[in-house]
Scaffold this active site. Sequence first.
Site, PDB file in Angstrom:
ATOM      1  N   ARG A 138       0.527   5.572  18.026  1.00 12.68           N
ATOM      2  CA  ARG A 138      -0.076   6.350  16.938  1.00 12.68           C
ATOM      3  C   ARG A 138      -0.496   7.705  17.518  1.00 12.68           C
ATOM      4  O   ARG A 138      -0.789   7.823  18.705  1.00 12.68           O
ATOM      5  CB  ARG A 138      -1.332   5.666  16.374  1.00 12.68           C
ATOM      6  CG  ARG A 138      -1.103   4.331  15.675  1.00 12.68           C
ATOM      7  CD  ARG A 138      -0.370   4.480  14.349  1.00 12.68           C
ATOM      8  NE  ARG A 138      -0.304   3.225  13.616  1.00 12.68           N
ATOM      9  CZ  ARG A 138       0.657   2.303  13.797  1.00 12.68           C
ATOM     10  NH1 ARG A 138       1.610   2.498  14.685  1.00 12.68           N
ATOM     11  NH2 ARG A 138       0.650   1.198  13.076  1.00 12.68           N
ATOM     12  N   ASP A 173       0.605  -7.761  19.450  1.00 11.56           N
ATOM     13  CA  ASP A 173       1.911  -7.755  20.128  1.00 11.56           C
ATOM     14  C   ASP A 173       1.887  -6.927  21.424  1.00 11.56           C
ATOM     15  O   ASP A 173       2.849  -6.227  21.742  1.00 11.56           O
ATOM     16  CB  ASP A 173       3.011  -7.242  19.181  1.00 11.56           C
ATOM     17  CG  ASP A 173       3.204  -8.170  17.980  1.00 11.56           C
ATOM     18  OD1 ASP A 173       2.964  -9.386  18.125  1.00 11.56           O
ATOM     19  OD2 ASP A 173       3.575  -7.678  16.900  1.00 11.56           O
ATOM     20  N   ARG A 227       4.674   6.923  15.092  1.00  7.02           N
ATOM     21  CA  ARG A 227       4.277   7.700  13.900  1.00  7.02           C
ATOM     22  C   ARG A 227       3.796   9.077  14.342  1.00  7.02           C
ATOM     23  O   ARG A 227       2.636   9.274  14.668  1.00  7.02           O
ATOM     24  CB  ARG A 227       3.163   6.928  13.188  1.00  7.02           C
ATOM     25  CG  ARG A 227       2.663   7.566  11.929  1.00  7.02           C
ATOM     26  CD  ARG A 227       1.422   6.850  11.440  1.00  7.02           C
ATOM     27  NE  ARG A 227       1.682   5.661  10.671  1.00  7.02           N
ATOM     28  CZ  ARG A 227       0.753   4.752  10.368  1.00  7.02           C
ATOM     29  NH1 ARG A 227      -0.486   4.904  10.798  1.00  7.02           N
ATOM     30  NH2 ARG A 227       1.051   3.713   9.641  1.00  7.02           N
ATOM     31  N   ALA A 255       2.556   1.695  -3.360  1.00  7.36           N
ATOM     32  CA  ALA A 255       1.649   2.169  -4.408  1.00  7.36           C
ATOM     33  C   ALA A 255       1.339   3.657  -4.199  1.00  7.36           C
ATOM     34  O   ALA A 255       1.356   4.452  -5.156  1.00  7.36           O
ATOM     35  CB  ALA A 255       0.358   1.349  -4.386  1.00  7.36           C
ATOM     36  N   ALA A 276     -12.369   0.816  15.019  1.00  8.70           N
ATOM     37  CA  ALA A 276     -13.566   0.007  14.780  1.00  8.70           C
ATOM     38  C   ALA A 276     -13.388  -1.396  15.359  1.00  8.70           C
ATOM     39  O   ALA A 276     -14.353  -2.000  15.849  1.00  8.70           O
ATOM     40  CB  ALA A 276     -13.867  -0.052  13.286  1.00  8.70           C
ATOM     41  N   TYR A 327       0.839  -1.208   0.000  1.00 16.36           N
ATOM     42  CA  TYR A 327       0.000   0.000   0.000  1.00 16.36           C
ATOM     43  C   TYR A 327       0.874   1.257   0.000  1.00 16.36           C
ATOM     44  O   TYR A 327       0.699   2.159  -0.832  1.00 16.36           O
ATOM     45  CB  TYR A 327      -0.894  -0.059   1.242  1.00 16.36           C
ATOM     46  CG  TYR A 327      -1.667   1.183   1.575  1.00 16.36           C
ATOM     47  CD1 TYR A 327      -2.771   1.570   0.836  1.00 16.36           C
ATOM     48  CD2 TYR A 327      -1.324   1.950   2.691  1.00 16.36           C
ATOM     49  CE1 TYR A 327      -3.504   2.692   1.184  1.00 16.36           C
ATOM     50  CE2 TYR A 327      -2.052   3.069   3.047  1.00 16.36           C
ATOM     51  CZ  TYR A 327      -3.136   3.443   2.289  1.00 16.36           C
ATOM     52  OH  TYR A 327      -3.866   4.555   2.642  1.00 16.36           O
ATOM     53  N   ARG A 368      -9.802  -1.151  10.931  1.00 16.82           N
ATOM     54  CA  ARG A 368      -8.728  -0.441  11.635  1.00 16.82           C
ATOM     55  C   ARG A 368      -9.036  -0.399  13.134  1.00 16.82           C
ATOM     56  O   ARG A 368     -10.139  -0.708  13.557  1.00 16.82           O
ATOM     57  CB  ARG A 368      -8.531   0.947  11.020  1.00 16.82           C
ATOM     58  CG  ARG A 368      -7.752   0.824   9.715  1.00 16.82           C
ATOM     59  CD  ARG A 368      -7.594   2.142   9.016  1.00 16.82           C
ATOM     60  NE  ARG A 368      -8.866   2.595   8.459  1.00 16.82           N
ATOM     61  CZ  ARG A 368      -9.028   3.717   7.792  1.00 16.82           C
ATOM     62  NH1 ARG A 368      -8.001   4.511   7.595  1.00 16.82           N
ATOM     63  NH2 ARG A 368     -10.209   4.057   7.308  1.00 16.82           N
ATOM     64  N   VAL A 369      -8.012  -0.001  13.896  1.00 18.03           N
ATOM     65  CA  VAL A 369      -8.039  -0.307  15.329  1.00 18.03           C
ATOM     66  C   VAL A 369      -9.256   0.284  16.060  1.00 18.03           C
ATOM     67  O   VAL A 369      -9.833  -0.375  16.930  1.00 18.03           O
ATOM     68  CB  VAL A 369      -6.700   0.108  15.991  1.00 18.03           C
ATOM     69  CG1 VAL A 369      -6.496   1.619  15.991  1.00 18.03           C
ATOM     70  CG2 VAL A 369      -6.594  -0.444  17.390  1.00 18.03           C
ATOM     71  N   ASP A 396       4.646  -3.663  10.919  1.00 18.36           N
ATOM     72  CA  ASP A 396       4.001  -2.579  11.665  1.00 18.36           C
ATOM     73  C   ASP A 396       4.895  -1.353  11.733  1.00 18.36           C
ATOM     74  O   ASP A 396       6.094  -1.405  11.448  1.00 18.36           O
ATOM     75  CB  ASP A 396       3.646  -3.067  13.082  1.00 18.36           C
ATOM     76  CG  ASP A 396       2.339  -2.468  13.588  1.00 18.36           C
ATOM     77  OD1 ASP A 396       2.005  -1.336  13.180  1.00 18.36           O
ATOM     78  OD2 ASP A 396       1.662  -3.117  14.391  1.00 18.36           O
TER      79      ASP A 396
END
Length: 365
Positions: free
Chosen positions: A229, A223, A309, A159, A207, A156, A204-205, A305
Amino acid sequence: MGAAQRIAVLGAGGFLGSHIVPALRAALPWAIDAVDVNLGKLAPGDDGVHRIAARLDEPGLIDEITGRCPTVISLTALCNPALYSTRPLDVIDANYTELLPLVKACAARGNRLIHFSTCEVYGRRALDAAGQPTEEMNEDSSGFFLGPVHRERWTYACAKQLLERVIWAHGQHGNLAFTIIRPFNVIGPRMDFLPGIDGEGVPRVLASFMNALLRGQPLPLVDGGQQRRTFISVHDFVDAIVRVVERPGVCRGEILNLGNPANDVTIRALGEALAGAFAAFDPDAPAARFESLSAEALYGPGYDDTALRIPDIGKARRLLHWSPQTSLAAMLPEIIADYVARYRPLLDNAANDDCDAAARRASGG
Ligand code: UGA
């Protein structure tokens, strides 16, 4: 802003699109062509929004849209990490191949293109151009640190990165007026789906955690949930997008990180905050539990992972006169109320159907 215009929002029926379209309508006197395969999340009832239910690769669509709308916002994507290693070719097509004709059409016709890329382009963590670790990810000085090819997680990012480079080249060597947006973990009402209700797989986390809370199941921590994030409210994010649309001059040729570095938390801390807010919303709900599991157990092979970020949003602050306002704690009640209102009736129906089926089996029916 100049005279009334028409603007296209491609991907208008998704989480971000469903917030961006009404915000643009409130801020600007422009009609909108709202395009998506599924417009379900976009509230109906606004005559200034022309709803077009179509895939982007439908013959003639890009030509029609770019012919009619001087400004195009492109949001269509497959942007769920569970897909990157399970449907990598679809991910490459949706995020690169199918968008190339759009970029070329905008460049040829002179449309303004506001394209949504991703913070994932930075990869596993922030590095400067010489590969030395840094705290924040910067649009114009960070290097990109993707994993090896067998780590399909990065299909992803790769791209998205290649399309950024195509857009950049059209701006640099041609005349394309573009702005590239890199969103950093935007959360809010209507994000993603609940597995088995309105989608399949791992969302995603946010939801995924809401799914667990609503079903009384343990929250899955990949993990142990020590990855970090920075979460930004969709309302702060959309405020920035409106400002980008309103500032074609200063935003031309720019790549912009949009996130909230003040909301830097571990995934476990997100889960704990969400569980606390859910208990406040519904005191009768069972106490939240957590379950640590391997990435392979949740996503299968090929996942990888990002440990940390954090966006550098100095450029967005400067160019947009914008700054994100909302703390993580302040965002959660609205999000929880939305998920409960949308999904609790559907979950209750699904549970009743399961009970009926079990009763039929028990009676030999
Ligand atoms: C994703 C997308 O890849 C990006 O395109 C997008 O920009 C970004 O979300 C975003 O929302 O802005 P990521 O942050 O890895 O990237 O997405 P999540 O699936 O929300 O995962 C966040 C973290 O939570 C990861 O470390 C993941 O392993 C973990 N996780 C996820 C759990 O611990 N449990 C879950 O049930 C789901």
